[in-house]
Design an enzyme around this catalytic site. Structure first.
Site, PDB file in Angstrom:
ATOM      1  N   ILE A   1      33.676  37.150  20.813  1.00  0.00           N
ATOM      2  CA  ILE A   1      32.920  38.993  20.250  1.00  0.00           C
ATOM      3  C   ILE A   1      32.486  38.826  19.127  1.00  0.00           C
ATOM      4  O   ILE A   1      31.350  39.850  19.181  1.00  0.00           O
ATOM      5  CB  ILE A   1      34.355  39.351  20.736  1.00  0.00           C
ATOM      6  CG1 ILE A   1      34.711  39.520  22.217  1.00  0.00           C
ATOM      7  CG2 ILE A   1      33.861  41.147  20.747  1.00  0.00           C
ATOM      8  CD1 ILE A   1      36.250  39.709  22.127  1.00  0.00           C
TER       9      ILE A   1
ATOM     10  N   ASN B   1      36.459  29.399  10.710  1.00  0.00           N
ATOM     11  CA  ASN B   1      37.050  28.219  10.025  1.00  0.00           C
ATOM     12  C   ASN B   1      36.529  27.540  11.313  1.00  0.00           C
ATOM     13  O   ASN B   1      37.079  25.807  11.481  1.00  0.00           O
ATOM     14  CB  ASN B   1      38.864  28.000  10.274  1.00  0.00           C
ATOM     15  CG  ASN B   1      39.399  27.929  11.541  1.00  0.00           C
ATOM     16  OD1 ASN B   1      38.672  28.468  12.150  1.00  0.00           O
ATOM     17  ND2 ASN B   1      40.762  28.114  11.173  1.00  0.00           N
TER      18      ASN B   1
ATOM     19  N   SER C   1      44.646  44.111  22.103  1.00  0.00           N
ATOM     20  CA  SER C   1      44.587  43.582  23.871  1.00  0.00           C
ATOM     21  C   SER C   1      45.323  44.464  24.560  1.00  0.00           C
ATOM     22  O   SER C   1      46.292  44.691  24.506  1.00  0.00           O
ATOM     23  CB  SER C   1      44.803  42.152  23.839  1.00  0.00           C
ATOM     24  OG  SER C   1      44.754  41.988  25.324  1.00  0.00           O
TER      25      SER C   1
ATOM     26  N   TYR D   1      50.987  34.553  23.165  1.00  0.00           N
ATOM     27  CA  TYR D   1      49.771  35.527  22.295  1.00  0.00           C
ATOM     28  C   TYR D   1      50.492  36.775  22.474  1.00  0.00           C
ATOM     29  O   TYR D   1      49.664  37.810  21.361  1.00  0.00           O
ATOM     30  CB  TYR D   1      48.535  35.131  23.310  1.00  0.00           C
ATOM     31  CG  TYR D   1      47.553  35.809  23.530  1.00  0.00           C
ATOM     32  CD1 TYR D   1      46.716  35.837  22.175  1.00  0.00           C
ATOM     33  CD2 TYR D   1      47.248  36.863  24.190  1.00  0.00           C
ATOM     34  CE1 TYR D   1      45.504  36.080  21.831  1.00  0.00           C
ATOM     35  CE2 TYR D   1      46.439  37.712  24.657  1.00  0.00           C
ATOM     36  CZ  TYR D   1      45.668  36.985  23.071  1.00  0.00           C
ATOM     37  OH  TYR D   1      44.469  38.201  23.187  1.00  0.00           O
TER      38      TYR D   1
ATOM     39  N   LYS E   1      49.532  39.777  19.533  1.00  0.00           N
ATOM     40  CA  LYS E   1      49.187  41.324  19.383  1.00  0.00           C
ATOM     41  C   LYS E   1      49.536  42.169  19.495  1.00  0.00           C
ATOM     42  O   LYS E   1      49.411  42.956  18.316  1.00  0.00           O
ATOM     43  CB  LYS E   1      48.257  41.340  20.501  1.00  0.00           C
ATOM     44  CG  LYS E   1      47.021  40.311  20.615  1.00  0.00           C
ATOM     45  CD  LYS E   1      45.872  40.355  19.579  1.00  0.00           C
ATOM     46  CE  LYS E   1      45.533  39.664  19.735  1.00  0.00           C
ATOM     47  NZ  LYS E   1      44.291  39.378  18.482  1.00  0.00           N
TER      48      LYS E   1
ATOM     49  N   GLY F   1      52.728  34.860  35.879  1.00  0.00           N
ATOM     50  CA  GLY F   1      52.380  36.146  34.368  1.00  0.00           C
ATOM     51  C   GLY F   1      51.285  37.063  34.999  1.00  0.00           C
ATOM     52  O   GLY F   1      50.928  37.783  34.024  1.00  0.00           O
TER      53      GLY F   1
END
Ligand code: UDP
Length: 341
Positions: free
Chosen positions: A13, A33, A126, A151, A155, A298
């Site tokens: 993105i 990086n 997100s 993860y 966020k 999930g």
């Protein structure tokens, strides 16, 4: 030209946003990086723009290295922070890697921004923060839920850090964009997603299957409570999403934004996995080899955005159809194939 620092600017993105920033008259400066992207994304950006964009190869958790960038790049007016790990499954296996990188980089960045009096930030969030939503479409008022992966939790925690900062009396101004499902590639096919190993996400898996790199797509479940039984997502083209960052930074720089604001960035339309596959087939003329498999643990059964707030307050609108987005993803896959020869 206003200088905007873009962390993770060589990523999926990020690279598209760098291009849109230049086209809107900004001077982006990249920090990356290269842990989850390749040098060729910089080349792709340069090919599209007809010139190089400055890139500092540093890790965003490295406060001293960040400081050096801010010292060198005087007059940074705002920051767009993409640099983060994003593989849900990996985050379950290696949570500390995710907390260190995703939370650590935000904290380091905010500290250095404060030292250098840079106080405008667009943050990559997100729709994962909504978990399994009780109502659809989700608005920014839809309750944030307990994250179901490390993860997702990074966020959520990052949003909380930014909210705490906003309510602490600091003069940091943050706009958090809650992305739905970004797909596709730049229409030039010079930049796009570079998944490492076997893709987890649907669209790179589709294009790699059609290209013969994967044998077959498995659709994860067709017994959900949706019209065809497969999950529903809001697939937003990456260039439309990139443009949302440009309008968000514009609003921050104009002084109209509040201390902390959240925006859903999607199309406002939900599509099933089967609809996405059909759109790919129609757009490309390719027949996809797929089968129906069991549900993926999930998975959120259905989610799509209400984008009224982004439309009204940011002037955000999407212009790319699902088919066009699929076609761009396919063109990018073909470009990768040609350049690998
Ligand atoms: N999906 C699928 N097969 C795959 C990858 C994804 O059926 O190989 C489905 C997945 O179950 C979900 C949708 O495609 O319903 C989007 O999945 P993705 O991982 O791209 O995004 P997310 O689940 O994070 O929204």
């Amino acid at each position: 030209m206003k200088k905007i620092l873009v962390t993770g600017g060589a990523g999926y993105i990020g690279s598209h946003t760098v291009v849109e920033l230049v086209e809107a008259g900004y001077e982006p400066v990249i920090i990356d990086n290269f842990s989850n992207t390749e040098e060729r994304s910089l080349q792709g950006i340069a090919d599209i723009l007809g010139g190089d964009v400055t890139c500092h190869r540093i890790d965003c958790t490295d406060t001293a290295a960040l400081r050096e960038v801010f010292e060198k790049e005087t007059d940074i007016e705002g920051v767009i922070h993409f640099a983060a790990f994003k593989a849900v499954g990996e985050s379950v296996d290696e949570p500390l890697k995710y907390y260190h990188n995703n939370v650590g980089s935000l904290v380091a960045l905010l500290q250095v921004m404060k030292e250098f009096n840079v106080n405008k930030l667009v943050f990559s969030s997100s729709c994962t923060v909504y978990g399994i939503p009780a109502e659809l479409p989700v608005t920014e008022q839809t309750p944030v839920q307990k994250a179901n992966s490390p993860y997702g939790n990074t966020k959520k925690i990052c949003e909380e850090i930014l909210t705490d900062l906003a309510t602490s009396g600091s003069d940091m101004y943050t706009t958090a964009l809650r992305y739905f499902n970004p797909i596709g590639a730049h229409p030039s096919a010079k930049i796009g997603e570079l998944p490492l190993g076997v893709p987890n996400n649907l669209v790179p898996f589709i294009t790699q299957t059609a290209a013969g790199i994967r044998e077959q797509l498995t659709i994860f479940g067709n017994d959900y409570d949706t019209p065809d039984g497969t999950c529903i997502r809001d697939y937003v083209h990456v260039v439309d999403l990139a443009k949302a960052h440009v309008v968000a930074i514009e609003r921050l720089l104009s002084g109209k934004a509040g201390n902390i604001e959240f925006f859903n960035v999607g199309t406002g339309t939900g599509n099933t996995v089967l609809e996405a596959v059909q759109a790919f087939e129609r757009a490309t003329g390719e027949k996809l080899n797929y089968k129906i498999g069991p549900r993926r643990p999930g998975d959120v059964p259905k989610i799509f955005a209400d984008v009224t707030k982004a439309t009204e307050e940011l002037g955000f609108k999407t212009t790319t159809t699902l088919e066009e987005a699929m076609k761009s993803a396919w063109d990018w896959q073909m470009h990768l194939k040609e350049t690998a020869k």
